[in-house]
Each structure stands twice: as C-alpha cells, then as structure tokens.
Design a protein around this motif. Structure first.
Motif, PDB file in Angstrom:
ATOM      1  N   MET A 160      18.585  -5.784 -10.408  1.00 25.85           N
ATOM      2  CA  MET A 160      17.866  -4.631 -10.366  1.00 25.85           C
ATOM      3  C   MET A 160      18.082  -3.749 -11.570  1.00 25.85           C
ATOM      4  O   MET A 160      19.380  -3.819 -11.934  1.00 25.85           O
ATOM      5  CB  MET A 160      17.647  -4.608  -9.253  1.00 25.85           C
ATOM      6  N   ASP A 161      17.045  -3.263 -11.938  1.00 24.67           N
ATOM      7  CA  ASP A 161      17.032  -2.045 -12.749  1.00 24.67           C
ATOM      8  C   ASP A 161      18.136  -0.782 -11.915  1.00 24.67           C
ATOM      9  O   ASP A 161      18.023  -0.546 -10.724  1.00 24.67           O
ATOM     10  CB  ASP A 161      15.586  -1.861 -12.990  1.00 24.67           C
ATOM     11  N   ARG A 162      19.038  -0.052 -12.962  1.00 26.97           N
ATOM     12  CA  ARG A 162      19.714   1.061 -12.533  1.00 26.97           C
ATOM     13  C   ARG A 162      18.626   1.970 -11.447  1.00 26.97           C
ATOM     14  O   ARG A 162      19.398   2.435 -10.617  1.00 26.97           O
ATOM     15  CB  ARG A 162      21.051   1.336 -12.986  1.00 26.97           C
ATOM     16  N   LEU A 163      18.017   2.091 -12.279  1.00 31.76           N
ATOM     17  CA  LEU A 163      16.886   3.617 -11.677  1.00 31.76           C
ATOM     18  C   LEU A 163      17.099   2.687 -10.860  1.00 31.76           C
ATOM     19  O   LEU A 163      15.986   3.842  -9.433  1.00 31.76           O
ATOM     20  CB  LEU A 163      15.816   4.126 -12.578  1.00 31.76           C
ATOM     21  N   ASP A 164      16.382   1.669 -10.120  1.00 28.65           N
ATOM     22  CA  ASP A 164      14.937   1.092  -9.123  1.00 28.65           C
ATOM     23  C   ASP A 164      16.101   1.625  -7.899  1.00 28.65           C
ATOM     24  O   ASP A 164      15.767   1.114  -6.714  1.00 28.65           O
ATOM     25  CB  ASP A 164      15.086  -0.424  -9.921  1.00 28.65           C
ATOM     26  N   LEU A 165      17.919   0.681  -8.347  1.00 33.08           N
ATOM     27  CA  LEU A 165      18.601   0.664  -7.069  1.00 33.08           C
ATOM     28  C   LEU A 165      18.443   2.228  -7.030  1.00 33.08           C
ATOM     29  O   LEU A 165      19.176   2.566  -5.531  1.00 33.08           O
ATOM     30  CB  LEU A 165      19.554   0.490  -7.875  1.00 33.08           C
ATOM     31  N   PHE A 166      19.090   3.238  -7.836  1.00 34.39           N
ATOM     32  CA  PHE A 166      19.009   5.228  -7.141  1.00 34.39           C
ATOM     33  C   PHE A 166      17.569   4.610  -6.179  1.00 34.39           C
ATOM     34  O   PHE A 166      17.950   5.923  -5.128  1.00 34.39           O
ATOM     35  CB  PHE A 166      19.247   5.612  -7.912  1.00 34.39           C
ATOM     36  N   ALA A 167      17.281   4.318  -6.640  1.00 37.84           N
ATOM     37  CA  ALA A 167      15.172   5.056  -6.114  1.00 37.84           C
ATOM     38  C   ALA A 167      15.564   4.134  -4.761  1.00 37.84           C
ATOM     39  O   ALA A 167      15.081   5.057  -3.210  1.00 37.84           O
ATOM     40  CB  ALA A 167      14.244   4.864  -6.331  1.00 37.84           C
ATOM     41  N   MET A 168      15.901   2.569  -4.843  1.00 39.04           N
ATOM     42  CA  MET A 168      15.857   1.912  -3.310  1.00 39.04           C
ATOM     43  C   MET A 168      17.121   3.110  -2.575  1.00 39.04           C
ATOM     44  O   MET A 168      16.180   3.169  -1.332  1.00 39.04           O
ATOM     45  CB  MET A 168      16.095   0.953  -3.138  1.00 39.04           C
TER      46      MET A 168
ATOM     47  N   PRO B 280      20.434  -3.648 -16.270  1.00 35.68           N
ATOM     48  CA  PRO B 280      20.484  -4.477 -15.095  1.00 35.68           C
ATOM     49  C   PRO B 280      21.800  -3.930 -14.618  1.00 35.68           C
ATOM     50  O   PRO B 280      22.788  -4.188 -15.009  1.00 35.68           O
ATOM     51  CB  PRO B 280      20.231  -5.724 -16.206  1.00 35.68           C
ATOM     52  N   VAL B 281      22.068  -3.994 -13.084  1.00 34.13           N
ATOM     53  CA  VAL B 281      22.767  -3.894 -12.483  1.00 34.13           C
ATOM     54  C   VAL B 281      22.742  -4.695 -11.344  1.00 34.13           C
ATOM     55  O   VAL B 281      21.815  -5.517 -10.656  1.00 34.13           O
ATOM     56  CB  VAL B 281      22.639  -2.787 -11.733  1.00 34.13           C
ATOM     57  N   LEU B 282      23.742  -5.463 -10.829  1.00 34.75           N
ATOM     58  CA  LEU B 282      24.281  -6.562  -9.409  1.00 34.75           C
ATOM     59  C   LEU B 282      24.477  -4.915  -8.354  1.00 34.75           C
ATOM     60  O   LEU B 282      25.311  -4.001  -8.067  1.00 34.75           O
ATOM     61  CB  LEU B 282      25.408  -7.061  -9.585  1.00 34.75           C
ATOM     62  N   TYR B 283      23.572  -5.298  -7.342  1.00 33.62           N
ATOM     63  CA  TYR B 283      23.839  -4.586  -6.167  1.00 33.62           C
ATOM     64  C   TYR B 283      24.023  -5.428  -4.725  1.00 33.62           C
ATOM     65  O   TYR B 283      23.567  -6.422  -4.592  1.00 33.62           O
ATOM     66  CB  TYR B 283      22.426  -3.736  -5.993  1.00 33.62           C
ATOM     67  N   ILE B 284      25.264  -5.162  -4.349  1.00 35.82           N
ATOM     68  CA  ILE B 284      25.436  -5.610  -3.290  1.00 35.82           C
ATOM     69  C   ILE B 284      25.797  -4.963  -2.161  1.00 35.82           C
ATOM     70  O   ILE B 284      26.075  -3.192  -1.984  1.00 35.82           O
ATOM     71  CB  ILE B 284      27.077  -6.199  -3.262  1.00 35.82           C
ATOM     72  N   TYR B 285      25.419  -5.245  -0.644  1.00 37.40           N
ATOM     73  CA  TYR B 285      25.293  -4.521   0.441  1.00 37.40           C
ATOM     74  C   TYR B 285      26.202  -4.200   0.690  1.00 37.40           C
ATOM     75  O   TYR B 285      26.986  -2.930   0.921  1.00 37.40           O
ATOM     76  CB  TYR B 285      24.308  -5.460   1.106  1.00 37.40           C
ATOM     77  N   SER B 286      27.487  -4.725   1.007  1.00 37.42           N
ATOM     78  CA  SER B 286      28.586  -5.026   0.986  1.00 37.42           C
ATOM     79  C   SER B 286      29.339  -6.092   0.815  1.00 37.42           C
ATOM     80  O   SER B 286      28.460  -7.612   0.967  1.00 37.42           O
ATOM     81  CB  SER B 286      28.465  -4.792   2.648  1.00 37.42           C
ATOM     82  N   ILE B 287      30.596  -6.223   0.621  1.00 32.60           N
ATOM     83  CA  ILE B 287      31.793  -6.817   0.898  1.00 32.60           C
ATOM     84  C   ILE B 287      32.836  -6.966   1.986  1.00 32.60           C
ATOM     85  O   ILE B 287      33.403  -5.656   1.987  1.00 32.60           O
ATOM     86  CB  ILE B 287      32.635  -6.568  -0.864  1.00 32.60           C
ATOM     87  N   ASP B 288      33.058  -7.949   1.811  1.00 33.90           N
ATOM     88  CA  ASP B 288      33.977  -8.434   3.371  1.00 33.90           C
ATOM     89  C   ASP B 288      35.232  -9.325   2.506  1.00 33.90           C
ATOM     90  O   ASP B 288      35.379 -10.410   2.292  1.00 33.90           O
ATOM     91  CB  ASP B 288      33.527  -8.823   4.448  1.00 33.90           C
ATOM     92  N   LEU B 289      36.833  -8.467   2.104  1.00 35.72           N
ATOM     93  CA  LEU B 289      36.835  -6.743   2.211  1.00 35.72           C
ATOM     94  C   LEU B 289      37.089  -6.250   1.150  1.00 35.72           C
ATOM     95  O   LEU B 289      36.761  -5.429  -0.016  1.00 35.72           O
ATOM     96  CB  LEU B 289      38.017  -7.221   3.509  1.00 35.72           C
TER      97      LEU B 289
ATOM     98  N   TRP C  61      15.077  -6.546 -17.319  1.00 31.96           N
ATOM     99  CA  TRP C  61      15.408  -5.462 -17.066  1.00 31.96           C
ATOM    100  C   TRP C  61      16.510  -4.071 -18.186  1.00 31.96           C
ATOM    101  O   TRP C  61      16.881  -4.699 -18.981  1.00 31.96           O
ATOM    102  CB  TRP C  61      16.361  -5.469 -16.330  1.00 31.96           C
ATOM    103  N   ARG C  62      15.709  -2.837 -18.359  1.00 29.85           N
ATOM    104  CA  ARG C  62      16.372  -1.698 -19.013  1.00 29.85           C
ATOM    105  C   ARG C  62      17.403  -1.788 -19.147  1.00 29.85           C
ATOM    106  O   ARG C  62      18.966  -1.775 -19.945  1.00 29.85           O
ATOM    107  CB  ARG C  62      15.542  -1.182 -18.680  1.00 29.85           C
TER     108      ARG C  62
ATOM    109  N   SER D  17       9.376  -2.419 -15.589  1.00 32.87           N
ATOM    110  CA  SER D  17      10.600  -2.837 -15.513  1.00 32.87           C
ATOM    111  C   SER D  17      10.968  -3.784 -14.820  1.00 32.87           C
ATOM    112  O   SER D  17       9.898  -3.380 -13.640  1.00 32.87           O
ATOM    113  CB  SER D  17      11.742  -1.844 -15.153  1.00 32.87           C
ATOM    114  N   ALA D  18      11.073  -4.900 -15.182  1.00 28.19           N
ATOM    115  CA  ALA D  18      11.449  -6.374 -14.008  1.00 28.19           C
ATOM    116  C   ALA D  18      11.550  -5.830 -12.306  1.00 28.19           C
ATOM    117  O   ALA D  18      12.243  -5.082 -12.423  1.00 28.19           O
ATOM    118  CB  ALA D  18      12.087  -7.679 -14.598  1.00 28.19           C
ATOM    119  N   PRO D  19      11.295  -6.459 -11.561  1.00 23.25           N
ATOM    120  CA  PRO D  19      11.422  -5.868  -9.650  1.00 23.25           C
ATOM    121  C   PRO D  19      12.678  -6.748  -9.892  1.00 23.25           C
ATOM    122  O   PRO D  19      13.263  -7.624 -10.388  1.00 23.25           O
ATOM    123  CB  PRO D  19       9.989  -6.480  -9.254  1.00 23.25           C
ATOM    124  N   ALA D  20      13.123  -5.695  -8.843  1.00 25.26           N
ATOM    125  CA  ALA D  20      14.397  -6.747  -8.464  1.00 25.26           C
ATOM    126  C   ALA D  20      14.034  -7.838  -7.382  1.00 25.26           C
ATOM    127  O   ALA D  20      13.553  -8.407  -7.025  1.00 25.26           O
ATOM    128  CB  ALA D  20      14.730  -6.170  -7.037  1.00 25.26           C
TER     129      ALA D  20
END
Ligand SMILES: Nc1nc2c(ncn2[C@@H]2O[C@H](COP(=O)(O)OP(=O)(O)OP(=O)(O)O)[C@@H](O)[C@H]2O)c(=O)[nH]1
Length: 586
Positions: free
Chosen positions: A170-178, A97-106, A94-95, A28-31
């Motif tokens: 990134m890939d969903r599984l990579d996100l969980f692993a991260m 794909p998801v978008l990961y966001i650390y946080s959102i205001d607000l 990405w097998r 899978s492609a890296p993040a």
C-alpha cells in the motif's frame, strides 16, 4: 532502512491532512492484500562465501519450496525454528509503496531479491535471536519492486512461526491513515478505562467499600493499559515494541486479578474462597511471568500461551461459580457479570485467533472493555444520584430533628431558668431572683418613683419545728407564703430569702401604703388556722421591718439593710408586729 522514526510526525500530519481533504486529487492505487502466492521452505539457508544466503540465489531448487496461501505456520513444523517465505511482488501504481505486516513471529529479515531491506530483531551465528516485541511493520519498497522476489528469513521458538494477521502492499500515507483510523476507538476506550481507574482509585481511598473500588480500579487500569499497549498507534508515541508488549502482558495478566477482587466482595463462604484462590493464582502468575521475563530467564512471548491456557480454564470456572450463585446477587451485580462475560468471550475469541484456532480477524476486545466500563459508570452514576437523593432526605430529616431538639432545649433552658429563680418549697421567687429584681427596681426608683421593702420573719419558728415537727414547719412555710402571695398586688414582688424569712418589694409604694398592707397581712396571719393533716397547729406570728426610698435613704440599694434593722427592732420589741425603719435606732 526503518524510516518510521524520522518520518513519523511529518507523515502523521500529512496523513491527517489527506484524511480531512478527500478531494485532494492525489491518486494512488488501493491497498493490495498479499494473501496468496507465497512459498515456504523449512529450515535456514546456508550462506555463500560472499555472505549471500544460498536460498536467495538458488531460487528454483527442485521441490524445496512449497506453496502456501499465507506466510504463517506452514504444515509439518516438527519443532523447527526456522522457516523461509517468499513471494513475487505484483505491480501497482503506488506513489510511495510500503509493505505493511500486522505482526511477525518472532524475528525476521526481509530481502528484495538478494538485498536485505528490513530486519526485525537480531540473529546470532546460529540464526537465532531473542524476542523483541510484536510491533506492526512497515517495509519501504523501491519504485521498481514489481515482479521482484521478496523473501523472509524467520526464526521463532514461539507456538507460531511466520508473518501474522495481514500483509499488504500500500501507499505509505494510506498506511498511516489506516493505523490512525483503526486506533481511534481503542485510544478513546483506553483513555476512558484509565480515567475510570483513576476515579475508582480515588474512591478506594475515601470510601468504605474499599475492596470493591480497588477491584474496579485494577480491572480498569489493566484494561486501559492493555488496550493502549495493543493499539497500533501506540508505536507512534513510543517506538519501543518490547516495552509495549510488557505493558500489554502486564494489563492482560492482571485482568482476572481485578475482576476477582471485585467479585470476591460480593460472595461469602465457599464461593468467596474459590474466587480468592483464582485471583491469587493469577496474581502469582503475573509476578512470576513478568519477573522471569524481565530477569531474562524466559522470553516474554513464551508467557502468553501459558497464560492463555490458564485463562481458558479459570474464565469458565469463574463463570460456573457465578452462574451457580446468581441468586445471591442483585440486578446491578448481574449486569456487571454479564458485561464481564462479553469481555471474557471477546478475550477468548481473540486468543483463539492468536493461536490460529479461528481465521484471522480483528476481534473488538476494546469494545468489551468499553461495555464493562460503561456498566460500571452507569451503576456508579445511579448510585451517586440515589445517594444524592438520600442525602437531601437525610438533610431534611436532620434539619427537622435539629429544630425539634433546639425547641426542646429552649423549653428546658426556660424551665431551668424558672427553677433557678423559684423556691422549690413555697413556689415563691428565691433570693437569686430577689438580688436581680432589687437592682432593676432600685434603678427605676432612682428615676423618681418611691420604693418600699418589707422584710418578714416567722416568730419562734425553731420552737414551732421542735413542737410539731419539721414537716408541720414546712406546711406553715407553704401556707404563710401563699397568704403573703395572695395579699399583695401583681406589681409587688414576694420572695423567700431562706429559712422562715420573706421579703416583699413594693414598687411605687410609699412607707405609709406599705405599712397599711403589712398590718392587714399580719392580721390575716394571726387569724389563720394553720393545720397539718388533721391536726391544728396553733397561731403563727410574723415580725416585719419596713424601709422606704426616698423616705429613709437616698440609696435604694440600702433598703435591705435598713428593713433588716427595722425587723430586728420588731423582734426585740416583742414580735408579731411591724416596725418602720427609724434612723435613730441602731
Ligand atoms: N420546717 C422548716 N424549718 C426551717 C426551714 N428553714 C429554716 N427552718 C428552721 O427555722 C428555724 C429558724 O430559727 P431561728 O433562726 O432561731 O429563729 P426563730 O426560732 O424563728 O426565732 P425568731 O426568729 O427569733 O423568732 C430553724 O430551726 C431552722 O431549722 C424550712 O425550710 N422548713
């Protein structure tokens, strides 16, 4: 849209499998960090008749959109509470794909072209909404996302506006692993802090230095809860971001209270008062902030910047106080302060990152808490070891003292025993002793040995006392006792029964042998010159009655009475003589 809940455990399990099986062959492609190529636009988009936001359709409006590297805090906010951000998504293999966001205001809505694909919080007709927490976000993307436009509609009445921290494709599984990888340390530190809090609370219940342990317990509890609540994996445990933020703020705001309680016990006077004021002030803030947020009067999010300002003031103030009075502290206390200093510094750095004063980075706040906890544990273990050593020494000393006391007590008991059998005036054995010995000797006699008992009484002793005085009388008693004692064998028992009356118990002695000895004694007494001080006291006479077993009775216990009868006869017969018991005389 949010598949997080339903896919939670299967995804965790799968990601763990993948983590443990790196040679799985699933490529899978890296993040990919989306930290460039964004555009922003202040304000909120009007809605078209079909409900679509106009800014999604008029994407090329001249000069309305401005470029920005990262979709956060665009310049020229001027109190505005709405902003839009957009980016054209890149392509990648990405097998899932998801978008990961650390946080959102607000709160925010995310659109892929014109379709709403994700929503955090709820918007009212005016485009506003309440704070619903600061979770990390996972936005699922369809496979054909490449080159399409991803837009965010954001509302914030907080100091920051926009997405925050990291935005990654990134890939969903990579996100969980991260998430799991990043959380492992924090979870361990949090568990450690909570355990320490539990132990300290236990000690607070039973130990004398209660405040000390309450301080450590509160500080550890606050750190443990704060770290757990801020750990990204906590969302796997409970998908309630606002609840976690309440816990995070509760722990965060309580930190200065715990450390204040601990430090207060180390100081006195002015320093103590200042430290108390500081922790009481923070306790007050804790109650007001959490209370008002729970009551819905303020947004929990708006209590953070106020606390940060307060901590920025109180933390250096506390340190100034501590540094100024380091001399009062011992090595261990200085170590605790140093550890707290590191933790405090990390908190300030984290705060600076949160408010954009420093570039975004993950500050290892939990390591600060770990350092503090380790210092406390190390000191506690050292104290424990020392206490154990002291206990052993104390035990040995106690055992020695107990042995010493027991020996002294035994000596005392022995002395009392001797005293209780001794006549204090003459040093002869007393009536108590006689009562015991007669029983023993009578029992021995019953087995076949003769036993003779002589009862002696000084003649006219009352007269003697009256003539020469009581002290002279005592002197005669002592001398007579000595003469009697010297006259008889070791095996014979001489006792003073009381007053001027003596008894001699002669084991294995017949009546004849006893009589001979008594006659010799009476002679000795007759010839003795009794004196008191320098004055001569004149002659002293003794009357004696003898009874013998088995010659006079078949019951050795009756000898006392028979000898007394014989003595009575000796007195009646003129005194200064010895009479043997004769059954005919009554
Ligand atoms: N000095 C002195 N006198 C004692 C002690 N114990 C008893 N006495 C006195 O001994 C006297 C005994 O007197 P009595 O029992 O009348 O006998 P007694 O005067 O010896 O006359 P007889 O026994 O009949 O010869 C009393 O005056 C007691 O007070 C003592 O420990 N010291």
């Amino acid at each position: 849209m949010r598949r997080l809940d339903s896919l939670l455990w299967p995804c965790i399990t799968l990601s763990l499998v993948l983590l443990l099986w790196p040679a799985s062959g699933i490529a899978s492609a890296p993040a990919l960090d989306l930290d460039k190529g964004w555009e922003y636009r202040w304000g909120d988009s009007p809605q078209l008749a079909d409900g679509t936001y106009a800014w999604l359709r008029e994407s090329d409006a001249e000069g309305a959109w401005h470029s920005i590297d990262f979709p956060s805090n665009p310049p020229g906010r001027e109190g505005r509470r709405h902003a839009w951000f957009r980016i054209t998504l890149p392509s990648g293999e990405w097998r899932d794909p998801v978008l990961y966001i650390y946080s959102i205001d607000l709160i925010a809505q995310a659109f892929l072209d014109e379709a709403l694909i994700y929503q955090h919080g709820s918007f009212d007709e005016t485009g506003e909404g309440p704070f619903v927490g600061w979770p990390w976000h996972m936005i699922s993307l369809t496979e054909d996302f490449a080159d399409r436009q991803l837009s965010f509609r954001v509302y914030s009445n907080y100091t920051d506006i926009g997405l925050w921290g990291e935005v990654r494709l990134m890939d969903r599984l990579d996100l969980f692993a991260m998430i799991l990888q990043r959380s492992a340390t924090d979870l361990a530190v949090s568990a450690f802090c909570l355990l320490l809090a539990l132990l300290a609370a236990g000690f607070a219940l039973v130990q004398q230095r209660r405040r000390n342990f309450i301080g450590i317990a509160l500080f550890s509890l606050a750190s443990g809860i704060m770290i757990l609540a801020e750990t990204q994996a906590s969302q796997f445990l409970l998908s309630k971001p606002l609840a976690w933020d309440y816990m995070a703020s509760g722990g965060y705001y309580a930190l200065p209270v715990g450390i204040g309680l601990l430090l207060e016990t180390w100081f006195s006077g002015r320093h103590k008062r200042w430290i108390r004021r500081l922790w009481q002030f923070h306790l007050g803030y804790w109650l007001v902030a959490i209370g008002l947020a729970l009551a819905g009067v303020v947004n929990l999010s708006s209590t953070f910047p106020v606390f940060d300002v307060l901590l920025t003031i109180s933390l250096p103030l506390l340190f100034a106080l501590l540094i100024g009075s380091l001399k009062q502290l011992d090595g261990e206390q200085r170590l605790v302060i140093a550890a707290y200093g590191v933790f405090g510094l990390l908190l300030l750095l984290d705060m600076s990152v949160a408010h954009g004063l420093l570039a975004w980075q993950r500050i290892p706040v939990s390591l600060g808490a770990l350092l503090f906890s380790l210092v406390i544990v190390a000191i506690s273990l050292r104290h424990y070891a020392r206490t154990q050593r002291e206990l052993v020494v104390l035990n040995q000393r106690l055992e020695k003292e107990v042995a010493e006391r027991t020996r002294e007590l035994q000596e005392l008991v022995e002395r009392f025993r001797i005293f209780s059998y001794q006549d204090p005036l003459t040093g002869l054995k007393n009536r108590r002793y006689f009562n015991e010995i007669i029983t023993r000797e009578a029992a021995i006699a019953k087995r076949g040995a003769p036993l003779t008992l002589a009862m002696l009484d000084i003649d006219h002793f009352k007269l003697f006392n009256d003539l020469h005085g009581h002290e002279a009388g005592d002197c005669v008693l002592v001398t007579t006792a000595r003469l009697i004692g010297e006259h008889f064998r070791e095996a014979d028992v001489v006792c003073r029964l009381g007053g001027e009356e003596f008894v001699i118990l002669m084991p294995s002695t017949t009546e004849g042998q006893a009589r001979e000895a008594i006659e010799r004694l009476l002679d000795t007494i007759r010839q003795h010159r009794f004196e008191h001080g320098d004055s001569a006291l004149g002659p002293v006479g003794l009357s004696c009655g003898i009874a013998s077993y088995p010659a006079h009775t078949d019951d050795p216990y009756a000898l006392v009475q028979l000898a007394d009868t014989a003595l009575y006869r000796a007195k009646r017969s003129g005194r200064d003589r010895c009479e043997t018991y004769a059954p005919t005389v009554t």
